[in-house]
Each structure stands twice: as structure tokens, then as C-alpha cells.
Design a protein around this motif. Sequence first.
Motif, PDB file in Angstrom:
ATOM      1  N   SER A 202      56.443 -11.358 -36.046  1.00  0.00           N
ATOM      2  CA  SER A 202      56.686 -12.795 -35.924  1.00  0.00           C
ATOM      3  C   SER A 202      55.380 -13.572 -36.053  1.00  0.00           C
ATOM      4  O   SER A 202      55.307 -14.594 -36.755  1.00  0.00           O
ATOM      5  N   TYR A 203      54.347 -13.083 -35.389  1.00  0.00           N
ATOM      6  CA  TYR A 203      53.030 -13.728 -35.474  1.00  0.00           C
ATOM      7  C   TYR A 203      52.555 -13.786 -36.927  1.00  0.00           C
ATOM      8  O   TYR A 203      52.050 -14.817 -37.388  1.00  0.00           O
ATOM      9  N   ASP A 204      52.726 -12.695 -37.639  1.00  0.00           N
ATOM     10  CA  ASP A 204      52.281 -12.649 -39.030  1.00  0.00           C
ATOM     11  C   ASP A 204      53.029 -13.660 -39.891  1.00  0.00           C
ATOM     12  O   ASP A 204      52.439 -14.290 -40.782  1.00  0.00           O
ATOM     13  N   PHE A 205      54.331 -13.824 -39.650  1.00  0.00           N
ATOM     14  CA  PHE A 205      55.086 -14.806 -40.437  1.00  0.00           C
ATOM     15  C   PHE A 205      54.519 -16.200 -40.230  1.00  0.00           C
ATOM     16  O   PHE A 205      54.287 -16.933 -41.202  1.00  0.00           O
ATOM     17  N   TRP A 206      54.283 -16.574 -38.979  1.00  0.00           N
ATOM     18  CA  TRP A 206      53.822 -17.932 -38.716  1.00  0.00           C
ATOM     19  C   TRP A 206      52.404 -18.158 -39.218  1.00  0.00           C
ATOM     20  O   TRP A 206      52.021 -19.296 -39.506  1.00  0.00           O
ATOM     21  N   HIS A 207      51.631 -17.082 -39.383  1.00  0.00           N
ATOM     22  CA  HIS A 207      50.274 -17.217 -39.908  1.00  0.00           C
ATOM     23  C   HIS A 207      50.182 -16.837 -41.383  1.00  0.00           C
ATOM     24  O   HIS A 207      49.082 -16.674 -41.928  1.00  0.00           O
ATOM     25  N   ASN A 208      51.343 -16.676 -42.016  1.00  0.00           N
ATOM     26  CA  ASN A 208      51.428 -16.442 -43.455  1.00  0.00           C
ATOM     27  C   ASN A 208      50.643 -15.211 -43.902  1.00  0.00           C
ATOM     28  O   ASN A 208      50.059 -15.169 -44.980  1.00  0.00           O
ATOM     29  N   PRO A 248      63.030 -20.134 -33.598  1.00  0.00           N
ATOM     30  CA  PRO A 248      61.610 -19.835 -33.827  1.00  0.00           C
ATOM     31  C   PRO A 248      60.869 -19.518 -32.533  1.00  0.00           C
ATOM     32  O   PRO A 248      61.101 -20.138 -31.494  1.00  0.00           O
ATOM     33  N   TYR A 249      59.982 -18.516 -32.629  1.00  0.00           N
ATOM     34  CA  TYR A 249      59.118 -18.167 -31.507  1.00  0.00           C
ATOM     35  C   TYR A 249      57.826 -17.588 -32.064  1.00  0.00           C
ATOM     36  O   TYR A 249      57.824 -16.922 -33.104  1.00  0.00           O
TER      37      TYR A 249
END
Length: 622
Positions: A202-208, A248-249
Motif C-alpha cells: 500500500s505504501y508503495d502505491f501511494w509513493h508511486n 484508501p489507507y
Amino acid sequence: MAKLRARLFGVLVLLTGLLTVTGVQPATADGLPDSLWFDEPAAATLTADNGHFTDGLGREVVLRGYNVSGETKLAENDGLPFASVADARKSATALRALGGGNSVRFLLSWAAAEPVRGQVDTAYLAAATAQLRAFLDAGIRVFPDFHQDLYSRHLFDPDSWYSGDGAPKWVVDAGDYPDESCGVCLFWGQNITQNEAVKQASYDFWHNANGVQDAFLTTAQKTMAYVQQHLSAAEFAGVVGFDPLNEPYAGTYDSGQTSRTWERDVLWPFYTKFRARMDAAGWQAKPAFVEPNLFWNANLDFQKQEGGLLDAGTLGPRYVFNTHFYDQKAISGVFMWGKARDGQYATDFGTVRDRASAAGTTGVVSEFGHPLSGSVSDKAPTVLKAMYQALDSRLPGSTWWDRPASSGPVLSGTQWQWDLYNGRHQELMNDNPDKVLTSGDAWNDEDLSAVALDGSGQPVLRQDARLLDRVYPSATAGTTVAFTYEDRSRDGSTTLTWNPVPSSLPQVSQLVGGGQYSLLLWRSDGTDAPTEVHLPASFPAAATTVVSDLGTTSAPPAYTRATPVAAAPEPGGTGARRLLLTAPDSGTLHYALITNGASAPSDGLLSAARTELSAWAAAKAG
């Protein structure tokens, strides 16, 4: 002014439609057909205007329905809500006729839309669009949702206790994630904050990371463009917006970051990018249904996090404030003993109303529900009744009659969920042939579908029809002042009556008796189109009584423009019905009591009830 612009726009759309749509009714002297002239195409067009959904005729619109469906989370139908268009049509007809819905949140799968990086599967988009069209054809508005839970099923091992949905396999392969484990978890949602694989992905998605967010946005744009290009203009008018991404989280916060600053610095920029992709895909006039941080409105204190898009400024008509609500106390079986009560969720849903209002837009609760099997399923009748009560009004029934002007706007909402295949699935959990799931929703032990198929393959409700098929104001010609509905739904053999007519209104109380009733108060604004109220199947024509300042009737006649209190079919040909209340004046407070409690009431009783209600409305809401 905003509603005037909407009415002028609606007239233009309507006149254009009258030139192109076949089968219209004969026109009156003003050029408009006498019978149901306010229907398609103008009435279908929605905007998020001045704190409400507003149709092309300037009326306040309330969306009520279901999520279609959790089947999209599964692999058995390749990420589609249905196995066929025929099943989609069957579902849409039942949702309208049995479930009383006028809208659906229509789930889509990123994994199915982009199974190979950079390659959108047009066969999937075609199948999804055809199934979506089945709901539009039934007169049901649609807002699609790219759904995800626990980021991706491809994070989970074949022998895992849990599964996810959302991102394609190639996205997970591009990351370097630990073996998934939730530790000691009693509920699947604990993976969100305890499973390191889910958190890191999830972290990777939000940081592209690896460009995966960019890839998602590109696929979303292509999906929206495909839908827009493969629906007719009249069909596309029934698509009210798009939910960018479910729940979203952050996964994990950066050093010094809080839930609020994450929304400001990470989530909101994603939404502005998605909004730009909507515009590029031809969705300029439709709002993005944006969700705040998943834990923003949690009702467990240790889950609750600051947020609600507080730093996004005024959202305006290009965004809708979109949130979910589940009673985690009730679901836990630990933090709430007993059943839900009158007004149980008035504060929680009031928070949604207040946040949407402060953001300058309308609100929608696009997921709510409660398990229908298992150790806490006994709470479902009261929990769901209390949630619908809180959607209808911000007041408990015990105080509604005393201060209706504080009732607040009627909230839109879509219950989780409407799955024809409940209890009939053949899902290989995490592609494991030794773990074939058939029961419930076939996903992480959930069982929330309001519908299933009976032995003959016909849709049947799994919950009390009195709870689900509800009276609600689907389109109000003016401004809603107050609304309430006493559904008389059951908890076992107990009839739940949380809003009895007060003893100070004895004639109204006699008219209602032990029946269901609703009361709508609204202030007209000169809109020519009628106010529309959905009539459940429990309100057949012969048993529907209306007492209004516009007139009284114990069996509403068929609609004409000269009939102030009338009935008509709901659009879509499913057999559902609506009440039509026409008040073309401006600035007047109107009321309408709708009940099925009396059988052929006398004119004297109708007149006496009307006198009581007129005095009450003038004193309490005038």
C-alpha cells in the motif's frame, strides 16, 4: 441561482431529447408531453450542486441502493460482478423491485482491467460495460468503483487464512514484499495494519514505486473513456460519477506524518490526478466520489484517525464526499452488548453530513452493512434499521416529531452488498484447488449480501423486505426540510417501532395504526417537475394513503400534470412504483404523510388528520 441554472440546463436537455427520443407522449400546449414529461433524459443528469445531488430539472436527488457486487473480488467470474449479462439484468430487476434501490456502486477490478502492464483488456471492459448497462436499462443510476481490499490477492499464499483483491499480479511482482502474515488476527481487516506485506505494498502505491500509481491512473482513464464511448448519451447520463479507489489507507506513515497530513500531502494529490483523468476521458461533468482515510469515521476510539479531507478546501461540484460506515463495536461481539437502539448512529452519520456540508458538497455513505451469519448476526436487524434511520434523518425517532426542522438533509447510501451468488460460489481461494469456497460471500468469511437465489434460481431477499424496500424521497422539487420513515421491520418476532406518532396527533395516529408510514416536509422553489417518493412493494395502490396539504387520497390515481397527488411506475419497467407530488409554487412549506396503515379510511378521518398535520407543520417547521 444554482437551481435556476440546473432547470434551464434541464429544459435544454429535455427539448433536445424530445427531438430524438421515440415513443414520447402527445404534447400539451407548452410543447411538453402531459404524461411523465419529467422522465428521461433530463431527470437522469446529476450534479453535486449546493450541498445536494441535483438532477437536470433542479430537484434534490437521494441515491439509495447497493454495492454490485463483492463477486468482483473473486476470480470465479474473472473480476466481473456477474457471470453473464442475463444475470446482471436479473439482478437489476430484483434490486429495483425487491430492494427498492435507484442506484448502485458498481465494482470494477484493476487486476482484470490490466492483467499485463500497459495492456488494457478491452474484452473485460466490454463485458463490464454490458453488465453496467443492464442497471441503466432498469432505471438505476450507477457510479463505478475501482475496488481494493488488502491491496491484492496476489500478496497472499495459497494456504493463507485470508485473501485480497485489487492490484494485478505484475504490480506485486514488481515489489519486494515479505511473506504475508497477520499474526493473531480475528478479523480480516486487521491485515490492513498488521500484515507487513499489505502495509508495504500500500505504501508503495501511494509513493508511486515502480510507477504503479501512474499505471493505475492510465488504466482508469482508459476504462472511463471506454465506458463513455460505448454507452449512448442517454445511458451515460445515468452514470453519476466515479469512486477512484476503495478505502484508501497509507499502509505506513512517513516519519512525522499523521493521518491528516497524509490525506493532505498524498491522498488529495492522487484525487486531483484522478480528477484530471476523468476530464480527459470525457467525464468532465461528473463528480469524483472521493473517500477519506479509511479510519476517519471509525466508531472504535483506538481505530479512529484524524481526517475527512480537512485540508482539501471547498470541494464543490466536481467532488462528492464519500465515506463508509460499519459498526465495528457490534461486529466485534465484544465492544457492544445487546442490540442497536433508536438513534444509535445519529452522531456518526451526523458527522458525515457536517463534513460534507463544510466541504461544500454532498455526502454519500457508499458502504454500510452487518454480517448476516455468525456469532453477531443477531444484531443485524437492529443495526441495519438504525443505519437506515440515520441516513433518513440526523434525529432519533424519540425527538423527531418535536423538532423536525433539525432533521438535516437525507443522506444517499448504498448498502454492502447485492450478490446473486451468495451461498453458491465456486471460488478457489488464492487459486488453491484444495480450498473451494461456496458459502456466504466466499471472501474472508464475509456474509453480507441482502439477496440470494432460491431453489428455482429466482432472486429472494435475505433480510426483512420492510427494512430494505423503503419509502424515501428520490427527487425533491425544492428543499427538503425533514424526512422520517417508520418501517416496522422485525427483529425475530418483535416489531421495531422507534418513531411512533405522538399522542398529541390522535387522528394521524389512528390513520397510521400499526402500519408503516413516512412523513416528508419540503419547501418548494418553483420547480415544475414533481417531488418523487419511492413506494415499496408493501404500498400497493389500494393500500396507500396520502395526507398532504396538496390533497388527500386513499389510493393515488395515475399521474397527469393536473393531479397534485398521483402514482406512476418507476423508470425501467421493473414494476416498482413512485408517488408524485406536484407543487409548482415557490417558498411554500409542504408536507406529505404516506402510510399503508388504514384500509379505505373515511373522508372524515383523512380531513381530521390533515388538519392536525397542518397545525403541527406550521408550529414545528414553519
